[in-house]
Design an enzyme around this catalytic site. Structure first.
Site, mmCIF file in Angstrom:
data_model
loop_
_atom_site.group_PDB
_atom_site.id
_atom_site.type_symbol
_atom_site.label_atom_id
_atom_site.label_comp_id
_atom_site.label_asym_id
_atom_site.label_seq_id
_atom_site.Cartn_x
_atom_site.Cartn_y
_atom_site.Cartn_z
ATOM 1 N N HIS A 123 24.972 -75.378 -27.063
ATOM 2 C CA HIS A 123 25.506 -76.724 -26.820
ATOM 3 C C HIS A 123 25.692 -77.472 -28.135
ATOM 4 O O HIS A 123 24.804 -78.217 -28.557
ATOM 5 C CB HIS A 123 24.552 -77.518 -25.928
ATOM 6 N N GLU B 233 27.313 -80.015 -28.749
ATOM 7 C CA GLU B 233 27.400 -81.473 -28.584
ATOM 8 C C GLU B 233 26.095 -82.177 -28.967
ATOM 9 O O GLU B 233 26.112 -83.346 -29.347
ATOM 10 C CB GLU B 233 27.814 -81.847 -27.161
ATOM 11 N N CYS C 290 28.717 -73.084 -23.064
ATOM 12 C CA CYS C 290 27.673 -72.481 -22.232
ATOM 13 C C CYS C 290 28.291 -71.897 -20.967
ATOM 14 O O CYS C 290 28.890 -70.832 -21.016
ATOM 15 C CB CYS C 290 26.562 -73.504 -21.951
HETATM 16 N N1 GLN Z 1 24.219 -71.782 -15.561
HETATM 17 C C1 GLN Z 1 24.400 -71.099 -16.798
HETATM 18 C C2 GLN Z 1 23.106 -70.469 -17.291
HETATM 19 O O1 GLN Z 1 22.036 -70.834 -16.846
HETATM 20 C C3 GLN Z 1 24.950 -72.020 -17.859
HETATM 21 C C4 GLN Z 1 23.982 -73.058 -18.298
HETATM 22 C C5 GLN Z 1 24.625 -74.183 -19.057
HETATM 23 O O2 GLN Z 1 25.836 -74.316 -19.060
HETATM 24 N N2 GLN Z 1 23.834 -75.005 -19.680
HETATM 25 O O3 GLN Z 1 23.119 -69.616 -18.130
#
Ligand code: GLN
Length: 559
Positions: A508, A510, A382
């Site tokens: 994600h 995970e 992300c």
């Molecule tokens: N801050 C970034 C976004 O909002 C990444 C978010 C995250 O890593 N979950 O896109």
């Protein structure tokens, strides 16, 4: 057969591992061929944990349907096959949100709306909803018995037991039996008080899961049984463990599942836990170690990246490796140069996990540059994918100001910008791109090699995206976009073909990794890190051997 319920409450102190206990019971019941579902009630007033700081709450676990939930749901999914959704996690805030909406609609037909029966009814409805099509619904109540906030949930349990009867409902209470060093004795008083508290609400526990650092001797079990009005066999030692994956096996050894089935009048097959036994064998007999550096906004605090840590463990176990994880505070790398290199050089692989806000970003970029240039396996999740794109844009393409509009709204090169669908949305609660989305994977990519599939589904939680206006220059310079939404709108995966293992994903992974089904991205990353660590060490060794031999050759020549 209508579903039976297991209620899991906690006493004495929080953090006794109620969630893990509930998940382990679920795991054991599944091993006996039963279908289970698990749910958690969190007594706080936030509608969900989505807007809470990870310091307050730990990780926010995301389900396929995009609910931002308590991290215990992560344990439930990792230990069982239950399919969880927003129905599986309720806060007081969300229960009241429903009730107030009904009241405004006029659904209560002029009645006074009260905690009993309206709030308790809403709680019971939520409990019954997860009990469809399963044999057993396991219901965990957050917090500790005696908390003012948890009273309506406890009352709902009391009512459920009254309505359905004891052979359809089971109350398990997780409590603490501390060893007092000064007296060299285990103490039962906190458990007695906790059960008394539960009894005052009208709930007689059936099984006590006693968290201790040692096995409870028989006489101690007898004493607890006597004071707490439970059978002696229902006083269970829930001993501290080095690996959480031991918990179901320890519970099995204490016969918790057999007892639960007896109390619930359920006939089930013998338990089969051989896969878990084999897993725990691997936990304690690794062939070697692998060291991963996680570069984050702050040094990790307990629980804030629960699923990530577990997924890395799963990846390591898949290769029979022991995982060594170190957290590197990104801000501490910002000086760059030798100081940063010293902090980064001893890892087999580097990972930048998800995160929000600008703090530490420049340090993450230094770590990513290091991984890219030194060919150290890199995995960006992300935020870690977004920063990988920024680093590439700055240092390979030459766009010195490249950034995300999250960190610098005025940047001329917004390589990462606000999700187009979220433009103009300022509210913070539940307004991200959340939950499962399909991603199409390009053939002949590392991503394809890892997944072995051209279409995958992964869970998201973000507000910013890759800006396709920069696709041309970045891909021309060597970045490969290896995954996108099927309609091509969003970039979901990037990688560097001229690097042994450099991959980033907008989602994600995970959240979907399980100990018995390690996620392919984690398995591949940890495997690549181990291999690269091996060859790095071999190179170093041969360099040392050479250094050692050279002077002796010189001296031979001289003689
Ligand atoms: N801050 C970034 C976004 O909002 C990444 C978010 C995250 O890593 N979950 O896109």
């Amino acid at each position: 057969m209508s579903a039976k319920y297991v209620f899991v409450t906690g006493g004495v102190v929080s953090s006794l591992g109620k969630g893990l206990a509930a998940a382990s019971i679920g795991c054991l019941l599944e091993s006996r061929g039963l279908k289970v579902n698990l749910m958690k009630f969190d007594p706080y007033l936030n509608v969900d944990p989505g807007t809470m700081s990870p310091f307050q709450h730990g990780e926010v676990f995301v389900t396929d349907d995009g609910a931002e939930t308590d991290l215990d749901l992560g344990h439930y999914e990792r230990f069982t096959h239950a399919k969880l959704s927003r129905d599986n996690n309720w806060t007081t805030g969300r229960i009241y949100e429903q009730i107030i909406a009904k009241e405004r609609r006029g659904d209560y037909l002029g009645k006074t709306v009260q905690v009993i029966p309206h709030v308790t009814n809403e709680i019971k409805t939520a409990m019954k909803k997860v009990a469809h099509d399963v044999d057993v619904a396991i219901v965990e109540i957050g917090g500790t018995v005696g908390d003012i906030e948890s009273l309506p949930f406890m009352e709902a349990i009391r009512q459920m037991r009254q309505e359905l009867g004891r052979e359809h409902t089971l109350s398990m209470h997780v409590t603490l039996v501390p060893f007092i060093a000064a007296a060299q004795e285990l103490k039962t008083k906190p458990t007695q008080h906790s059960v008394k508290e539960l009894l005052s609400i009208g709930i007689q526990p059936d099984i006590l899961l006693c968290r201790t650092d040692r096995f409870l001797p028989k006489d101690m079990k007898g004493k607890i049984a006597l004071f707490c009005n439970v059978a002696e066999e229902a006083v269970i030692t829930a001993k501290d463990v080095a690996s959480i994956y031991e918990v179901p096996l320890n519970f099995a050894a204490e016969g918790v599942d057999t007892l639960a089935l007896k109390y619930l009048h359920i006939e089930a097959k013998d338990r089969d836990m051989h896969k878990w036994e084999e897993l725990v064998q691997r936990v304690y007999n690794p062939k070697a170690e692998v060291t991963i550096g996680i570069v984050g906004k702050y040094v990790e605090y307990e629980d804030s990246y629960k699923s990530l840590k577990e997924a890395l463990v799963h990846g390591a176990l898949a290769h029979n490796l022991k995982l060594q994880v170190n957290w590197i505070e990104a801000e501490g790398l910002e000086a760059g140069g030798r100081a940063a290199e010293e902090q980064l050089q001893n890892y087999d692989g580097l990972l930048v996990p998800g995160g929000f806000g600008k703090r530490g970003i420049e340090g993450m970029l230094i770590a990513i540059r290091y991984a890219r240039e030194k060919k150290v396996p890199y995995f960006g999740i992300c935020l870690g994918m977004q920063t990988a794109c920024i680093e590439f844009a700055r240092n390979v393409v030459g766009l010195a100001d490249a950034n995300s509009s999250e960190f610098n709204p005025a940047t001329p090169h917004r390589v990462i910008y606000k999700l187009r669908e979220l433009r103009g949305v300022e509210e913070l609660g539940g307004t991200m791109r959340l939950g499962a989305w399909t991603c199409k994977i390009e053939p002949n990519t590392l991503a394809y090699k890892i997944y072995g599939e051209s279409e995958i589904s992964e869970r998201h939680r973000h507000r910013y995206e890759f800006n396709r206006e920069y696709e041309g220059p970045l891909t021309a310079a060597g970045l490969r976009i290896s995954g996108s939404t099927p309609d091509g709108t969003y970039v979901e995966m990037v990688e560097l073909p001229d690097h042994p293992h450099f991959i980033g994903c907008q989602f994600h992974p995970e959240f979907k990794s399980k100990p018995l089904e390690p996620h392919p991205l984690f398995k591949a990353f940890v495997g690549a890190a181990y291999e690269s660590g091996l060859s790095r060490r071999a190179e170093k060794e041969s360099a040392t051997v050479e250094m050692f031999h050279r002077p002796s050759r010189v001296s031979t020549q001289e003689s």
